[in-house]
Design a protein around this motif. Structure first.
Motif, PDB file in Angstrom:
ATOM      1  N   LEU A   1       0.821  -1.200   0.000  1.00  0.00           N
ATOM      2  CA  LEU A   1       0.000   0.000   0.000  1.00  0.00           C
ATOM      3  C   LEU A   1       0.858   1.254   0.000  1.00  0.00           C
ATOM      4  O   LEU A   1       0.391   2.328  -0.311  1.00  0.00           O
ATOM      5  N   LEU A   2       2.130   1.113   0.386  1.00  0.00           N
ATOM      6  CA  LEU A   2       3.019   2.258   0.384  1.00  0.00           C
ATOM      7  C   LEU A   2       3.433   2.564  -1.039  1.00  0.00           C
ATOM      8  O   LEU A   2       3.918   1.711  -1.758  1.00  0.00           O
ATOM      9  N   ASP A   3       3.204   3.784  -1.462  1.00  0.00           N
ATOM     10  CA  ASP A   3       3.547   4.192  -2.812  1.00  0.00           C
ATOM     11  C   ASP A   3       5.016   4.553  -2.855  1.00  0.00           C
ATOM     12  O   ASP A   3       5.409   5.628  -2.417  1.00  0.00           O
ATOM     13  N   THR A   4       5.852   3.635  -3.362  1.00  0.00           N
ATOM     14  CA  THR A   4       7.291   3.884  -3.410  1.00  0.00           C
ATOM     15  C   THR A   4       7.703   4.544  -4.711  1.00  0.00           C
ATOM     16  O   THR A   4       8.820   5.014  -4.833  1.00  0.00           O
ATOM     17  N   SER A   5       6.812   4.599  -5.698  1.00  0.00           N
ATOM     18  CA  SER A   5       7.176   5.190  -6.979  1.00  0.00           C
ATOM     19  C   SER A   5       7.206   6.714  -6.910  1.00  0.00           C
ATOM     20  O   SER A   5       7.964   7.360  -7.607  1.00  0.00           O
ATOM     21  N   THR A   6       6.374   7.288  -6.085  1.00  0.00           N
ATOM     22  CA  THR A   6       6.376   8.735  -5.923  1.00  0.00           C
ATOM     23  C   THR A   6       6.400   9.050  -4.437  1.00  0.00           C
ATOM     24  O   THR A   6       5.355   9.187  -3.816  1.00  0.00           O
ATOM     25  N   PRO A   7       7.604   9.128  -3.856  1.00  0.00           N
ATOM     26  CA  PRO A   7       7.684   9.371  -2.415  1.00  0.00           C
ATOM     27  C   PRO A   7       6.991  10.675  -2.031  1.00  0.00           C
ATOM     28  O   PRO A   7       7.093  11.674  -2.736  1.00  0.00           O
ATOM     29  N   VAL A   8       6.269  10.628  -0.931  1.00  0.00           N
ATOM     30  CA  VAL A   8       5.561  11.795  -0.437  1.00  0.00           C
ATOM     31  C   VAL A   8       5.988  12.004   1.000  1.00  0.00           C
ATOM     32  O   VAL A   8       5.914  11.093   1.809  1.00  0.00           O
ATOM     33  N   SER A   9       6.432  13.200   1.319  1.00  0.00           N
ATOM     34  CA  SER A   9       6.835  13.505   2.682  1.00  0.00           C
ATOM     35  C   SER A   9       5.602  13.653   3.559  1.00  0.00           C
ATOM     36  O   SER A   9       4.637  14.310   3.179  1.00  0.00           O
ATOM     37  N   ALA A  10       5.655  13.060   4.745  1.00  0.00           N
ATOM     38  CA  ALA A  10       4.524  13.169   5.667  1.00  0.00           C
ATOM     39  C   ALA A  10       4.333  14.597   6.146  1.00  0.00           C
ATOM     40  O   ALA A  10       3.257  14.971   6.575  1.00  0.00           O
ATOM     41  N   THR A  11       5.357  15.406   6.047  1.00  0.00           N
ATOM     42  CA  THR A  11       5.241  16.765   6.536  1.00  0.00           C
ATOM     43  C   THR A  11       5.098  17.775   5.412  1.00  0.00           C
ATOM     44  O   THR A  11       5.007  18.958   5.655  1.00  0.00           O
ATOM     45  N   SER A  12       5.067  17.316   4.172  1.00  0.00           N
ATOM     46  CA  SER A  12       4.977  18.230   3.040  1.00  0.00           C
ATOM     47  C   SER A  12       3.582  18.826   2.961  1.00  0.00           C
ATOM     48  O   SER A  12       2.591  18.121   2.998  1.00  0.00           O
ATOM     49  N   VAL A  13       3.517  20.133   2.849  1.00  0.00           N
ATOM     50  CA  VAL A  13       2.223  20.788   2.704  1.00  0.00           C
ATOM     51  C   VAL A  13       2.097  21.482   1.359  1.00  0.00           C
ATOM     52  O   VAL A  13       1.072  22.080   1.065  1.00  0.00           O
ATOM     53  N   THR A  14       3.137  21.423   0.541  1.00  0.00           N
ATOM     54  CA  THR A  14       3.078  22.103  -0.743  1.00  0.00           C
ATOM     55  C   THR A  14       2.616  21.177  -1.855  1.00  0.00           C
ATOM     56  O   THR A  14       2.180  21.638  -2.895  1.00  0.00           O
ATOM     57  N   ASP A  15       2.720  19.866  -1.679  1.00  0.00           N
ATOM     58  CA  ASP A  15       2.284  18.922  -2.701  1.00  0.00           C
ATOM     59  C   ASP A  15       0.767  18.955  -2.811  1.00  0.00           C
ATOM     60  O   ASP A  15       0.064  18.883  -1.813  1.00  0.00           O
ATOM     61  N   ALA A  16       0.288  19.044  -4.038  1.00  0.00           N
ATOM     62  CA  ALA A  16      -1.155  19.021  -4.251  1.00  0.00           C
ATOM     63  C   ALA A  16      -1.685  17.621  -3.968  1.00  0.00           C
ATOM     64  O   ALA A  16      -1.062  16.633  -4.345  1.00  0.00           O
ATOM     65  N   PRO A  17      -2.816  17.512  -3.292  1.00  0.00           N
ATOM     66  CA  PRO A  17      -3.397  16.192  -3.045  1.00  0.00           C
ATOM     67  C   PRO A  17      -3.748  15.507  -4.362  1.00  0.00           C
ATOM     68  O   PRO A  17      -4.151  16.154  -5.320  1.00  0.00           O
ATOM     69  N   ARG A  18      -3.567  14.183  -4.398  1.00  0.00           N
ATOM     70  CA  ARG A  18      -3.913  13.403  -5.592  1.00  0.00           C
ATOM     71  C   ARG A  18      -5.420  13.198  -5.637  1.00  0.00           C
ATOM     72  O   ARG A  18      -6.060  12.954  -4.628  1.00  0.00           O
ATOM     73  N   THR A  19      -5.975  13.272  -6.844  1.00  0.00           N
ATOM     74  CA  THR A  19      -7.380  12.950  -7.061  1.00  0.00           C
ATOM     75  C   THR A  19      -7.432  11.759  -8.006  1.00  0.00           C
ATOM     76  O   THR A  19      -6.705  11.725  -9.003  1.00  0.00           O
ATOM     77  N   TRP A  20      -8.245  10.788  -7.672  1.00  0.00           N
ATOM     78  CA  TRP A  20      -8.364   9.578  -8.476  1.00  0.00           C
ATOM     79  C   TRP A  20      -9.793   9.057  -8.335  1.00  0.00           C
ATOM     80  O   TRP A  20     -10.570   9.554  -7.526  1.00  0.00           O
ATOM     81  N   SER A  21     -10.128   8.054  -9.147  1.00  0.00           N
ATOM     82  CA  SER A  21     -11.490   7.501  -9.138  1.00  0.00           C
ATOM     83  C   SER A  21     -11.444   5.994  -8.957  1.00  0.00           C
ATOM     84  O   SER A  21     -10.462   5.344  -9.288  1.00  0.00           O
ATOM     85  N   PHE A  22     -12.549   5.468  -8.467  1.00  0.00           N
ATOM     86  CA  PHE A  22     -12.718   4.017  -8.331  1.00  0.00           C
ATOM     87  C   PHE A  22     -14.183   3.693  -8.592  1.00  0.00           C
ATOM     88  O   PHE A  22     -15.049   4.561  -8.545  1.00  0.00           O
ATOM     89  N   THR A  23     -14.433   2.428  -8.858  1.00  0.00           N
ATOM     90  CA  THR A  23     -15.797   1.960  -9.091  1.00  0.00           C
ATOM     91  C   THR A  23     -16.333   1.338  -7.811  1.00  0.00           C
ATOM     92  O   THR A  23     -15.718   0.424  -7.249  1.00  0.00           O
ATOM     93  N   ASP A  24     -17.470   1.846  -7.356  1.00  0.00           N
ATOM     94  CA  ASP A  24     -18.119   1.297  -6.166  1.00  0.00           C
ATOM     95  C   ASP A  24     -18.558  -0.129  -6.481  1.00  0.00           C
ATOM     96  O   ASP A  24     -19.317  -0.365  -7.423  1.00  0.00           O
TER      97      ASP A  24
ATOM     98  N   THR B   1     -20.596  -2.110  -5.030  1.00  0.00           N
ATOM     99  CA  THR B   1     -22.009  -2.401  -4.853  1.00  0.00           C
ATOM    100  C   THR B   1     -22.884  -1.737  -5.904  1.00  0.00           C
ATOM    101  O   THR B   1     -23.764  -2.377  -6.480  1.00  0.00           O
ATOM    102  N   THR B   2     -22.625  -0.460  -6.174  1.00  0.00           N
ATOM    103  CA  THR B   2     -23.512   0.290  -7.065  1.00  0.00           C
ATOM    104  C   THR B   2     -22.999   0.385  -8.500  1.00  0.00           C
ATOM    105  O   THR B   2     -23.765   0.731  -9.397  1.00  0.00           O
ATOM    106  N   GLY B   3     -21.719   0.130  -8.720  1.00  0.00           N
ATOM    107  CA  GLY B   3     -21.125   0.282 -10.037  1.00  0.00           C
ATOM    108  C   GLY B   3     -20.849   1.734 -10.400  1.00  0.00           C
ATOM    109  O   GLY B   3     -20.362   2.037 -11.488  1.00  0.00           O
ATOM    110  N   GLU B   4     -21.136   2.649  -9.476  1.00  0.00           N
ATOM    111  CA  GLU B   4     -20.936   4.078  -9.711  1.00  0.00           C
ATOM    112  C   GLU B   4     -19.444   4.420  -9.655  1.00  0.00           C
ATOM    113  O   GLU B   4     -18.701   3.911  -8.820  1.00  0.00           O
ATOM    114  N   LEU B   5     -19.018   5.288 -10.572  1.00  0.00           N
ATOM    115  CA  LEU B   5     -17.651   5.796 -10.556  1.00  0.00           C
ATOM    116  C   LEU B   5     -17.598   6.905  -9.504  1.00  0.00           C
ATOM    117  O   LEU B   5     -18.378   7.861  -9.558  1.00  0.00           O
ATOM    118  N   MET B   6     -16.693   6.773  -8.532  1.00  0.00           N
ATOM    119  CA  MET B   6     -16.595   7.738  -7.428  1.00  0.00           C
ATOM    120  C   MET B   6     -15.210   8.368  -7.434  1.00  0.00           C
ATOM    121  O   MET B   6     -14.217   7.707  -7.723  1.00  0.00           O
TER     122      MET B   6
END
Length: 155
Positions: free
Chosen positions: A3-26, A28-33
């Motif tokens: 579960l640890l993303d080693t390809s793009t290290p992210v500092s736990a204290t970094s506040v300048t990195d933009a949060p990642r946005t991604w989607s998944f399929t529910d 139960t409902t099949g809805e893209l979230m």
């Protein structure tokens, strides 16, 4: 799969990195979230994005370097993690408070205080600060006691 993303290290204290946005399929409902990660999230969400997933299984987490101490639980010192801290968000949790950033503290290997809001974390910090003050007093007393003991042995 880690579960640890080693390809793009992210500092736990970094506040300048933009949060990642991604989607998944529910699953139960099949809805893209859509999910926007906690700033500094260090988890790899590729698996959740690639396969239908239960929204309850989605979480974001940032963590800090582990610290260990030699603790004697069964007659011999063994290294245990102590005071590990993670910042978490479970964006679809049934517990509404967990949908906001919160902290969990692993006091010692697999013994957690979970779901701390800022006030709860402050309470833990103040409690540990009091214990630290007591340990500092014990340290000063130990230095005095050893000096006195050595002085008696030298006579």
């Amino acid at each position: 799969m880690s579960l640890l993303d080693t390809s793009t290290p992210v500092s736990a204290t970094s506040v300048t990195d933009a949060p990642r946005t991604w989607s998944f399929t529910d699953r139960t409902t099949g809805e893209l979230m859509s999910v926007t990660c906690l700033r500094g999230c260090q988890l790899n969400h590729d698996h959740e994005a690639a396969t239908p997933t239960d929204p309850d299984d989605i979480w974001c987490q940032s963590f800090r370097k582990n610290v260990t101490l030699p603790i004697n639980e069964n007659g011999a010192p063994e290294e245990f993690r102590v005071l590990s801290i993670t910042t978490n968000v479970l964006p679809f949790s049934k517990t509404l408070a967990y949908r906001l950033p919160h902290v969990s503290i692993e006091m010692i290997d697999d013994c957690w205080i979970e779901g701390l809001d800022p006030d709860g974390l402050e309470t833990v910090i103040n409690t540990l600060a009091e214990r630290l003050d007591s340990m500092r007093e014990a340290h000063a007393e130990l230095i005095r006691a050893r000096a006195e003991y050595r002085a008696r042995l030298a006579q």
